[in-house]
Design a protein around this motif. Structure first.
Motif, PDB file in Angstrom:
ATOM      1  N   ASP A  40       0.836  -1.197   0.000  1.00 60.95           N
ATOM      2  CA  ASP A  40       0.000   0.000   0.000  1.00 60.95           C
ATOM      3  C   ASP A  40       0.878   1.256   0.000  1.00 60.95           C
ATOM      4  OD1 ASP A  40      -2.134   1.726   0.232  1.00 60.95           O
ATOM      5  OD2 ASP A  40      -2.488   1.327   2.361  1.00 60.95           O
ATOM      6  N   GLY A  41       1.690   1.401  -1.062  1.00 53.51           N
ATOM      7  CA  GLY A  41       2.526   2.594  -1.192  1.00 53.51           C
ATOM      8  C   GLY A  41       3.613   2.712  -0.131  1.00 53.51           C
ATOM      9  N   SER A  42       4.249   1.592   0.215  1.00 50.75           N
ATOM     10  CA  SER A  42       5.318   1.645   1.225  1.00 50.75           C
ATOM     11  C   SER A  42       6.464   2.528   0.760  1.00 50.75           C
ATOM     12  CB  SER A  42       5.881   0.240   1.480  1.00 50.75           C
ATOM     13  OG  SER A  42       4.913  -0.571   2.051  1.00 50.75           O
ATOM     14  N   THR A  43       7.097   3.193   1.717  1.00 52.86           N
ATOM     15  CA  THR A  43       8.230   4.042   1.361  1.00 52.86           C
ATOM     16  C   THR A  43       9.536   3.440   1.890  1.00 52.86           C
ATOM     17  OG1 THR A  43       7.701   5.324   3.332  1.00 52.86           O
ATOM     18  CG2 THR A  43       6.953   6.213   1.240  1.00 52.86           C
ATOM     19  N   ASP A  44       9.456   2.281   2.555  1.00 57.87           N
ATOM     20  CA  ASP A  44      10.699   1.597   2.952  1.00 57.87           C
ATOM     21  C   ASP A  44      11.022   0.572   1.860  1.00 57.87           C
ATOM     22  OD1 ASP A  44       8.813  -0.340   3.281  1.00 57.87           O
ATOM     23  OD2 ASP A  44       9.268  -0.786   5.371  1.00 57.87           O
ATOM     24  N   ASN A  45      11.849  -0.421   2.162  1.00 57.92           N
ATOM     25  CA  ASN A  45      12.157  -1.351   1.073  1.00 57.92           C
ATOM     26  C   ASN A  45      11.285  -2.611   1.073  1.00 57.92           C
ATOM     27  OD1 ASN A  45      13.418  -2.259   3.336  1.00 57.92           O
ATOM     28  ND2 ASN A  45      15.216  -3.079   2.274  1.00 57.92           N
ATOM     29  N   SER A  46      10.039  -2.464   1.540  1.00 60.66           N
ATOM     30  CA  SER A  46       9.098  -3.601   1.506  1.00 60.66           C
ATOM     31  C   SER A  46       8.999  -4.204   0.104  1.00 60.66           C
ATOM     32  CB  SER A  46       7.700  -3.163   1.945  1.00 60.66           C
ATOM     33  OG  SER A  46       7.689  -2.777   3.285  1.00 60.66           O
ATOM     34  N   GLU A  47       8.927  -3.325  -0.926  1.00 59.68           N
ATOM     35  CA  GLU A  47       8.724  -3.810  -2.292  1.00 59.68           C
ATOM     36  C   GLU A  47       9.867  -4.738  -2.720  1.00 59.68           C
ATOM     37  OE1 GLU A  47       6.042  -3.469  -4.016  1.00 59.68           O
ATOM     38  OE2 GLU A  47       6.734  -4.271  -5.939  1.00 59.68           O
ATOM     39  N   ALA A  48      11.103  -4.326  -2.433  1.00 59.57           N
ATOM     40  CA  ALA A  48      12.267  -5.135  -2.808  1.00 59.57           C
ATOM     41  C   ALA A  48      12.215  -6.483  -2.098  1.00 59.57           C
ATOM     42  CB  ALA A  48      13.551  -4.396  -2.451  1.00 59.57           C
ATOM     43  N   ILE A  49      11.810  -6.469  -0.838  1.00 59.32           N
ATOM     44  CA  ILE A  49      11.771  -7.718  -0.080  1.00 59.32           C
ATOM     45  C   ILE A  49      10.657  -8.630  -0.600  1.00 59.32           C
ATOM     46  CG2 ILE A  49      11.364  -8.691   2.211  1.00 59.32           C
ATOM     47  CD1 ILE A  49      12.893  -6.307   3.329  1.00 59.32           C
ATOM     48  N   ILE A  50       9.504  -8.021  -0.915  1.00 56.95           N
ATOM     49  CA  ILE A  50       8.405  -8.821  -1.483  1.00 56.95           C
ATOM     50  C   ILE A  50       8.885  -9.470  -2.785  1.00 56.95           C
ATOM     51  CG2 ILE A  50       6.133  -8.696  -2.575  1.00 56.95           C
ATOM     52  CD1 ILE A  50       5.424  -6.475  -0.548  1.00 56.95           C
ATOM     53  N   ASP A  51       9.590  -8.704  -3.631  1.00 49.79           N
ATOM     54  CA  ASP A  51      10.091  -9.240  -4.899  1.00 49.79           C
ATOM     55  C   ASP A  51      11.021 -10.430  -4.672  1.00 49.79           C
ATOM     56  OD1 ASP A  51       8.730  -7.824  -6.718  1.00 49.79           O
ATOM     57  OD2 ASP A  51      10.243  -6.238  -6.978  1.00 49.79           O
ATOM     58  N   ARG A  52      11.894 -10.271  -3.691  1.00 52.99           N
ATOM     59  CA  ARG A  52      12.839 -11.356  -3.414  1.00 52.99           C
ATOM     60  C   ARG A  52      12.092 -12.607  -2.936  1.00 52.99           C
ATOM     61  NH1 ARG A  52      16.595 -10.041   0.955  1.00 52.99           N
ATOM     62  NH2 ARG A  52      16.415  -7.912   0.190  1.00 52.99           N
ATOM     63  N   LEU A  53      11.120 -12.417  -2.047  1.00 49.92           N
ATOM     64  CA  LEU A  53      10.344 -13.561  -1.544  1.00 49.92           C
ATOM     65  C   LEU A  53       9.582 -14.219  -2.688  1.00 49.92           C
ATOM     66  CD1 LEU A  53       8.963 -11.932   1.731  1.00 49.92           C
ATOM     67  CD2 LEU A  53      10.564 -13.855   1.616  1.00 49.92           C
ATOM     68  N   LYS A  54       9.090 -13.376  -3.614  1.00 53.15           N
ATOM     69  CA  LYS A  54       8.323 -13.880  -4.750  1.00 53.15           C
ATOM     70  C   LYS A  54       9.196 -14.751  -5.659  1.00 53.15           C
ATOM     71  CE  LYS A  54       6.139 -10.954  -7.653  1.00 53.15           C
ATOM     72  NZ  LYS A  54       5.281  -9.785  -7.993  1.00 53.15           N
ATOM     73  N   GLN A  55      10.441 -14.303  -5.853  1.00 58.44           N
ATOM     74  CA  GLN A  55      11.346 -15.100  -6.683  1.00 58.44           C
ATOM     75  C   GLN A  55      11.624 -16.456  -6.050  1.00 58.44           C
ATOM     76  OE1 GLN A  55      14.745 -12.579  -7.278  1.00 58.44           O
ATOM     77  NE2 GLN A  55      13.574 -11.260  -8.687  1.00 58.44           N
ATOM     78  N   LYS A  56      11.701 -16.465  -4.726  1.00 61.33           N
ATOM     79  CA  LYS A  56      11.998 -17.725  -4.031  1.00 61.33           C
ATOM     80  C   LYS A  56      10.852 -18.712  -4.144  1.00 61.33           C
ATOM     81  CE  LYS A  56      15.141 -16.538  -0.332  1.00 61.33           C
ATOM     82  NZ  LYS A  56      14.982 -16.122   1.066  1.00 61.33           N
ATOM     83  N   SER A  57       9.606 -18.250  -4.010  1.00 56.89           N
ATOM     84  CA  SER A  57       8.490 -19.199  -4.170  1.00 56.89           C
ATOM     85  C   SER A  57       7.403 -18.610  -5.057  1.00 56.89           C
ATOM     86  CB  SER A  57       7.921 -19.655  -2.825  1.00 56.89           C
ATOM     87  OG  SER A  57       7.835 -18.590  -1.928  1.00 56.89           O
ATOM     88  N   PRO A  58       7.692 -18.564  -6.379  1.00 56.03           N
ATOM     89  CA  PRO A  58       6.750 -17.947  -7.317  1.00 56.03           C
ATOM     90  C   PRO A  58       5.409 -18.676  -7.372  1.00 56.03           C
ATOM     91  CG  PRO A  58       8.541 -19.063  -8.482  1.00 56.03           C
ATOM     92  CD  PRO A  58       8.886 -19.112  -7.037  1.00 56.03           C
ATOM     93  N   GLN A  59       5.403 -19.945  -6.982  1.00 59.59           N
ATOM     94  CA  GLN A  59       4.125 -20.684  -7.069  1.00 59.59           C
ATOM     95  C   GLN A  59       3.152 -20.235  -5.988  1.00 59.59           C
ATOM     96  OE1 GLN A  59       6.853 -21.644  -5.721  1.00 59.59           O
ATOM     97  NE2 GLN A  59       6.696 -23.470  -4.442  1.00 59.59           N
ATOM     98  N   HIS A  60       3.651 -19.678  -4.895  1.00 65.60           N
ATOM     99  CA  HIS A  60       2.765 -19.310  -3.784  1.00 65.60           C
ATOM    100  C   HIS A  60       2.584 -17.813  -3.589  1.00 65.60           C
ATOM    101  CE1 HIS A  60       3.389 -23.470  -1.853  1.00 65.60           C
ATOM    102  NE2 HIS A  60       2.221 -23.400  -2.454  1.00 65.60           N
ATOM    103  N   ILE A  61       3.608 -17.023  -3.919  1.00 61.63           N
ATOM    104  CA  ILE A  61       3.533 -15.605  -3.553  1.00 61.63           C
ATOM    105  C   ILE A  61       3.204 -14.721  -4.755  1.00 61.63           C
ATOM    106  CG2 ILE A  61       4.793 -13.676  -2.511  1.00 61.63           C
ATOM    107  CD1 ILE A  61       6.343 -15.641  -0.883  1.00 61.63           C
ATOM    108  N   LYS A  62       2.220 -13.866  -4.569  1.00 62.20           N
ATOM    109  CA  LYS A  62       1.875 -12.875  -5.590  1.00 62.20           C
ATOM    110  C   LYS A  62       1.870 -11.505  -4.938  1.00 62.20           C
ATOM    111  CE  LYS A  62      -0.988 -16.287  -7.712  1.00 62.20           C
ATOM    112  NZ  LYS A  62      -2.329 -16.822  -7.855  1.00 62.20           N
TER     113      LYS A  62
END
Ligand code: UDP
Ligand code: MG
Length: 310
Positions: A40-62
């Motif tokens: 929801d428009g985070s200004t910290d590095n939440s987005e980068a971390i979400i991306d990294r988690l998504k790469q690790k388990s693309p089948q589960h994380i969107k």
């Protein structure tokens, strides 16, 4: 399949542990699941971390990223639009909600409830917040007639159909159970474990509850009076009009029968103002009815379109 919808506004430090805890609960259950992060428009590095988690388990994380901070209601609504599960679970992204509760939510939904709300009986937030939350829930309970202890708990489970009928915006997420129950769905609750916030800070202070009471008015209006605004507004107008009329009648009696001058009586001004206000309020209600009627007839027109084109 179940969908977890998790709104995130500056929760970078919690995300990794959150996913680890969720996986620990869900993987052994051998069910199909998806985790939808709504940034929801985070200004910290939440987005980068979400991306990294998504790469690790693309089948589960969107994930979805909102262009700016729109607030929790809009974030949840965006997540709901994406969710494919038959059961949709929302939880906060700050580790205050314990993923171990997820199976209990699913069980309760399977026992026939359409919405199951968490109840943080031992809420681990500041004293001011806990007290104002209790008051908020008491008032909401009385006003809506729905017997829940913790309306605003972020930890909830829904049968998919209910969220797809929910129009969430502004700060109405606090009243989701009222909005859903108003459509005739079964609403229940379970006790949930609540934990102290370890990282980041809370986005909602006790002050927010003041806005919350105005939102309550909105909710009462849209759940009970949406299709009959005059029923809510009309009586208020009538009270104003009748009290003005009573004052004016009394002054007329003084003038005509007792032969007194009434031009200098404050009651005269009050009565006239009260009658005018009563009429205006009543007219507002009628305008409300007119708008409702137009919208309903448009809706009907829309439904008829397909049958007219054969
Ligand atoms: N949140 C959000 N948008 C906002 C405010 C909060 O998505 O504008 C998220 C936040 O990241 C968290 C959840 O909503 O995952 C609950 O927020 P918070 O923990 O600050 O509320 P509290 O638990 O203090 O009531
Ligand atoms: Mg929190």
């Amino acid at each position: 399949m179940i969908s977890l919808v998790i709104p995130i506004f500056n929760e970078a430090l919690s995300l990794k542990q959150l996913i680890a805890e969720i996986n620990k609960v869900l993987l052994p259950m051998k069910i199909d699941f998806e985790i939808i992060f709504v940034n929801d428009g985070s200004t910290d590095n939440s987005e980068a971390i979400i991306d990294r988690l998504k790469q690790k388990s693309p089948q589960h994380i969107k994930s979805i990223r909102l262009r700016r901070n729109f607030g929790k209601a809009t974030a949840l609504s965006a997540g709901f639009n994406m969710a494919k599960g038959k059961v949709i679970i929302t939880m906060d992204g700050d580790l205050q909600d314990d993923p171990k509760e997820i199976p209990h939510f699913i069980k309760k939904i399977e026992s026939g409830f359409d919405l199951v709300s968490g109840w943080k009986q031992h809420r681990r937030d500041s004293l001011i917040k806990n007290t104002s939350s209790k008051l908020f829930n008491l008032v909401t309970r009385k006003a809506t007639g729905i017997n829940l202890h913790d309306f605003n708990c972020g930890f909830k489970a829904y049968r998919a159909e209910t969220v797809h009928r929910l129009a969430l915006y502004g700060e109405l997420h606090r009243y989701i159970p009222a909005l859903i129950a108003a459509q005739g769905y079964q609403v229940g609750e379970i006790l949930v474990n609540h934990r102290k916030r370890r990282y980041g800070k809370s986005k909602y202070g006790a002050l927010r509850f003041i806005y919350g009471f105005f939102d309550l008015l909105t909710v009462i209006f849209i759940t009970k009076y949406r299709l009959r605004p005059l029923h809510m507004i009309g009586p208020i107008g009538l009270i104003f009009f009748l009290s003005g009329l009573a004052g004016a009648t009394y002054l007329t009696y003084e003038k005509l029968i007792l032969n007194q001058t009434i031009g200098n009586r404050p009651l005269l001004l009050l009565s006239v103002m009260s009658m005018i206000m009563g009429v205006q309020i009543g007219i507002t209600g009628l305008v409300g009815e007119q708008i409702t009627a137009s919208i309903e007839s448009l809706k009907k027109h829309d439904h008829q379109q397909p049958t007219q084109t054969h």
